[in-house]
Design an enzyme around this catalytic site. Structure first.
Site, short mmCIF file in Angstrom:
data_model
loop_
_atom_site.label_atom_id
_atom_site.label_comp_id
_atom_site.label_asym_id
_atom_site.label_seq_id
_atom_site.Cartn_x
_atom_site.Cartn_y
_atom_site.Cartn_z
N TYR A 57 -6.76 23.48 37.61
CA TYR A 57 -7.51 22.04 37.05
C TYR A 57 -8.24 22.49 35.94
O TYR A 57 -9.30 23.18 36.31
CB TYR A 57 -7.38 21.12 38.47
CG TYR A 57 -7.38 20.27 38.36
CD1 TYR A 57 -7.49 19.12 37.33
CD2 TYR A 57 -6.32 20.15 39.19
CE1 TYR A 57 -6.03 18.14 38.00
CE2 TYR A 57 -5.14 18.99 39.89
CZ TYR A 57 -5.65 17.83 38.69
OH TYR A 57 -4.60 17.03 38.72
N GLU A 59 -9.78 19.66 33.50
CA GLU A 59 -9.69 18.55 33.26
C GLU A 59 -11.07 18.65 31.68
O GLU A 59 -12.11 19.14 32.51
CB GLU A 59 -10.37 17.22 34.26
CG GLU A 59 -8.91 16.86 34.82
CD GLU A 59 -10.10 15.49 35.82
OE1 GLU A 59 -10.95 15.43 35.68
OE2 GLU A 59 -8.51 15.55 36.30
N ASP A 203 5.20 10.24 13.32
CA ASP A 203 5.02 11.03 14.46
C ASP A 203 6.56 12.34 13.64
O ASP A 203 7.98 11.80 13.70
CB ASP A 203 6.19 9.58 15.25
CG ASP A 203 6.65 10.33 17.18
OD1 ASP A 203 6.31 11.42 16.24
OD2 ASP A 203 7.44 9.40 17.60
N THR A 229 6.17 16.25 19.35
CA THR A 229 6.31 17.13 20.56
C THR A 229 6.28 18.58 20.07
O THR A 229 5.94 18.93 18.69
CB THR A 229 8.36 17.02 21.10
OG1 THR A 229 9.07 16.83 19.69
CG2 THR A 229 7.76 15.01 21.82
N LYS A 232 11.70 20.41 19.88
CA LYS A 232 12.74 19.90 19.94
C LYS A 232 12.40 20.96 18.18
O LYS A 232 12.58 22.64 18.92
CB LYS A 232 12.29 18.97 19.16
CG LYS A 232 12.31 17.49 19.97
CD LYS A 232 12.45 16.81 19.67
CE LYS A 232 12.00 15.29 20.77
NZ LYS A 232 12.29 13.68 20.42
N ARG A 238 8.04 21.66 26.63
CA ARG A 238 8.18 20.67 26.62
C ARG A 238 6.36 19.59 26.83
O ARG A 238 5.63 19.99 27.46
CB ARG A 238 8.71 19.43 28.12
CG ARG A 238 10.28 19.25 28.15
CD ARG A 238 11.16 19.23 29.06
NE ARG A 238 11.10 17.61 28.37
CZ ARG A 238 12.69 17.76 27.49
NH1 ARG A 238 13.57 19.05 27.54
NH2 ARG A 238 13.08 16.56 26.80
C1 PLP Z 1 11.66 12.70 21.36
C2 PLP Z 1 10.93 12.04 20.80
C3 PLP Z 1 9.55 11.56 20.93
C4 PLP Z 1 9.43 11.52 22.65
O1 PLP Z 1 9.16 12.30 23.12
P1 PLP Z 1 9.49 13.08 24.95
O2 PLP Z 1 8.24 13.58 25.04
O3 PLP Z 1 10.27 12.31 24.72
O4 PLP Z 1 8.46 11.81 25.25
C5 PLP Z 1 8.38 10.35 20.24
N1 PLP Z 1 8.78 9.64 19.51
C6 PLP Z 1 9.81 11.01 18.71
C7 PLP Z 1 10.23 10.25 17.13
C8 PLP Z 1 10.64 11.45 18.90
O5 PLP Z 1 11.84 12.03 18.68
#
Ligand code: PLP
Length: 422
Positions: A57, A59, A203, A229, A232, A238
């Site tokens: 943990y 935090e 994003d 993220t 991807k 993840r």
């Molecule tokens: C995949 C994605 C997210 C969210 O990610 P999660 O890990 O699935 O919550 C947010 N914004 C964009 C543009 C994404 O492609």
């Protein structure tokens, strides 16, 4: 290494679960995975995610924790932070968000109050749920105003975005999305955000690996905040990261913890550090450029077979097909392709006359197949399988789908996937 991979303790304790993991390994090995938000992580990333860092943990942030015993964890998190800062050339990085959606929620917490106006791309146009779409908490707790793409070009109309921003005066503007096949003009968004007094959030969840590898322009220095993220195109575990200039560091850190989350997932932080190390190697630049080259080649092959692609093609890793001219609904095509060993997702296309749960499009991408080493010379075969699969879907020809599945498995066997091979 042969499949299933050895998980001796898991197999002894819980054979039922071990069998499911083994079956998933086999499925990921045998199929052509075209979902653009997915990838294959390396064995090193998998190993880091499965470590005893899980037991701790932590935090707080390195050097400022609410629990003792952080001698190693602080170093792990600092390593991840330093690698993120170096790779993306940013002043500040927070590597604790549990995933992309919570990372974006932390941005709202940092820069807006409930009821404030926020702006993002509409979900059916290619945006993300968390950019203020109605069913998301971000659309319920904030007043989401949404931009789209032009009907004729499939591209963002910056005059329209500017007009909307100046009229609505959002606190936050999100750019980026989940079904955008074209380069994002961060500078154009930044100018609009400046004119309207909004915080600009890039994003880059989908394209972070392309940015790291120099195959898509960077949002630095245009965006105030970069949200991504890590799982991807970046090919990590993840998880997610928030990055910014020093000026926003405190607000973002406070929003992630204690604003939104408790203890960080240290095993994920470790795996993020590994992925960032991998992404900093010269071979990752080759990977990122190969992802784009493959997508372009695949788009050309699909166009040559009469497919209608939103915006006419792609600049990145992603292709959005409108199957209306093929007279096959997206969902019917996606499910048939799945039976043919080609894994895609059905998706709305801009101005889709069909419903979101039964839309006109199919979304595909090249990150996973590129991780396996497929090149532009293979894209004609991939397009041909998709074409035959969509035709077979329309005709209800299960034999044709089974034949494709066998051909796909044969090619895939020649290109072992990272993480699934030694
Ligand atoms: C995949 C994605 C997210 C969210 O990610 P999660 O890990 O699935 O919550 C947010 N914004 C964009 C543009 C994404 O492609």
């Amino acid at each position: 290494m042969t499949l299933p991979l050895p998980h001796p303790a898991l197999a002894a304790t819980d054979p039922e679960l071990a069998a499911l993991v083994g079956a998933e390994e086999q499925l990921q090995a045998d199929t052509l995975r075209l979902i653009p938000s997915e990838n294959y992580v390396s064995r090193a990333v998998l190993e880091a995610s499965g470590t005893v860092l899980q037991n701790k943990y932590s935090e707080g942030y390195p050097g400022r924790r609410y629990y003792e015993g952080q001698q190693n964890i602080d170093k792990v998190e600092r390593l991840a932070i330093d690698r993120a800062k170096a790779l993306f050339d940013v002043e500040h990085a927070n590597v604790q968000p549990y995933s992309g959606s919570p990372a974006n929620l932390a941005v709202y917490l940092a820069f807006a109050d409930p009821g404030d106006t926020v702006m993002g791309m509409a979900l059916p146009m290619g945006g993300h749920l968390t950019h203020g779409w109605g069913v998301s908490a971000t659309g319920r707790w904030f007043r989401g105003v949404q931009y789209g793409v032009r009907h004729d070009t499939g591209l963002i109309d910056f005059d329209e975005v500017r007009e909307l921003a100046l009229k609505e005066r959002p606190k936050i503007i999100f750019c980026g999305g989940t079904a955008l096949p074209r380069t994002i003009d961060f500078a154009a968004f930044a100018e609009i955000a400046r004119e309207s007094g909004a915080v600009l959030v890039a994003d880059v969840a989908h394209i972070a690996g392309l940015i790291a590898g120099g195959a898509h322009p960077s949002p630095v220095p245009h965006a105030d905040v970069i949200s991504t993220t890590t799982h991807k195109t970046l090919r990590g575990p993840r998880g997610a990261m928030l990055m910014s200039r020093e000026e926003h560091a405190k607000a973002l850190d406070k929003a992630v913890f204690p604003g939104l989350q408790g203890g960080p997932h240290n095993q994920t932080t470790a795996a993020i550090a590994v992925a960032l190390h991998e992404a900093a190697q010269p071979s990752f630049r080759d990977y990122a450029h190969a992802v784009v080259a493959n997508a372009r080649a695949l788009a050309d092959e699909l166009l040559a077979r009469g497919f209608d692609l939103v915006s006419g093609g792609t600049d990145n890793h992603l292709i959005l097909m409108d199957l209306t001219p093929k007279d096959v609904p997206g969902k019917v095509a996606a499910k048939a392709l799945d039976r043919a060993g080609i894994v895609v997702n059905y998706n709305t296309v801009p101005y889709d006359p069909r419903k979101p749960f039964d839309p006109s499009g199919v979304r595909i991408g090249t990150p996973s197949l590129t991780s396996r080493g497929l090149g532009t010379q293979h894209m004609a075969a991939v397009a041909e399988w998709i074409d035959r699969g969509v035709s077979a879907a329309g005709a209800g020809d299960e034999d044709a789908l089974a034949a494709i599945r066998a051909e796909v498995a044969e090619l895939m066997a020649a290109f072992p996937a990272p993480g699934l091979s030694a």
